[in-house]
Design a protein around this motif. Structure first.
Motif, PDB file in Angstrom:
ATOM      1  N   ILE A  85      99.501   2.494  16.481  1.00 40.46           N
ATOM      2  CA  ILE A  85     101.097   2.524  17.373  1.00 40.46           C
ATOM      3  C   ILE A  85     100.626   2.631  18.793  1.00 40.46           C
ATOM      4  O   ILE A  85      99.618   3.367  19.035  1.00 40.46           O
ATOM      5  CB  ILE A  85     101.601   3.822  16.758  1.00 40.46           C
ATOM      6  N   LEU A  99     107.351   1.522   4.753  1.00 37.29           N
ATOM      7  CA  LEU A  99     107.232   1.476   6.151  1.00 37.29           C
ATOM      8  C   LEU A  99     105.820   0.709   6.448  1.00 37.29           C
ATOM      9  O   LEU A  99     104.773   0.812   5.414  1.00 37.29           O
ATOM     10  CB  LEU A  99     106.975   3.000   6.486  1.00 37.29           C
ATOM     11  N   PHE A 102     109.128   2.340  17.385  1.00 34.68           N
ATOM     12  CA  PHE A 102     107.723   2.417  17.397  1.00 34.68           C
ATOM     13  C   PHE A 102     107.450   0.749  17.906  1.00 34.68           C
ATOM     14  O   PHE A 102     107.806  -0.363  17.406  1.00 34.68           O
ATOM     15  CB  PHE A 102     107.117   2.287  15.714  1.00 34.68           C
ATOM     16  N   ILE A 124     103.078   3.551  10.692  1.00 33.65           N
ATOM     17  CA  ILE A 124     104.166   4.434  10.604  1.00 33.65           C
ATOM     18  C   ILE A 124     104.048   5.355   9.475  1.00 33.65           C
ATOM     19  O   ILE A 124     104.667   6.569   9.557  1.00 33.65           O
ATOM     20  CB  ILE A 124     105.425   3.472  10.503  1.00 33.65           C
ATOM     21  N   LEU A 178     106.015   5.088  21.098  1.00 37.75           N
ATOM     22  CA  LEU A 178     106.861   5.555  20.387  1.00 37.75           C
ATOM     23  C   LEU A 178     107.860   6.288  21.243  1.00 37.75           C
ATOM     24  O   LEU A 178     107.630   7.036  22.074  1.00 37.75           O
ATOM     25  CB  LEU A 178     106.109   6.694  19.551  1.00 37.75           C
ATOM     26  N   TYR A 216     113.482   6.389  15.599  1.00 38.07           N
ATOM     27  CA  TYR A 216     112.150   6.232  16.135  1.00 38.07           C
ATOM     28  C   TYR A 216     111.733   4.942  16.302  1.00 38.07           C
ATOM     29  O   TYR A 216     111.681   4.143  15.570  1.00 38.07           O
ATOM     30  CB  TYR A 216     111.036   7.032  15.092  1.00 38.07           C
ATOM     31  N   TYR A 256     101.954   8.122  10.138  1.00 36.45           N
ATOM     32  CA  TYR A 256     102.419   9.049  11.188  1.00 36.45           C
ATOM     33  C   TYR A 256     103.417   9.977  10.716  1.00 36.45           C
ATOM     34  O   TYR A 256     103.204  11.149  10.817  1.00 36.45           O
ATOM     35  CB  TYR A 256     103.153   8.079  12.086  1.00 36.45           C
TER      36      TYR A 256
END
Length: 109
Positions: free
Chosen positions: A102, A5, A95, A9, A105, A93, A12
């Motif tokens: 970010i 990722l 993003f 992210i 979202l 999700y 997150y």
């Protein structure tokens, strides 16, 4: 299966796993927008409150298992299991990244 990722992210999902609303909100731009369950949250304070409420209302685990790009957004599909109606469920999700943060979202089933 492990997926690679983007840093924001990954952070997150790590903050979500710990229930750390403050750390999670810090990965968003100041004017970021989150859309979840038909509600819109704008700005870090609203996003922090959204996560704090979700973390206290339900117990859950989320496991990302797929990564794609779609319409300029990074899409992470995750398996969510917890004490909420409809569990378990796979969520997508969407993003929007801006630099290393970010900016948007949207979470959808």
């Amino acid at each position: 299966m492990t997926i690679e990722l983007p840093e924001a992210i990954r952070a997150y999902f790590a903050a979500d796993k710990k229930g750390d609303a403050q750390a999670l909100a810090a990965w968003f731009t100041p004017d970021a927008v989150v859309v979840d369950e038909g509600n819109t949250y704008t700005g870090r304070d609203a996003i922090r409150q959204w996560m704090a409420n979700a973390s206290t209302q339900y117990s859950y685990t989320v496991e990302p298992f797929a990564l794609a790009e779609e319409g300029g957004r990074t899409v992470v599909t995750s398996h969510l299991v917890g004490t909420f109606p409809g569990s378990p469920v796979d969520l997508r999700y969407f993003f929007v990244l801006e630099g290393d943060r970010i900016a948007g979202l949207e979470i959808v089933p």
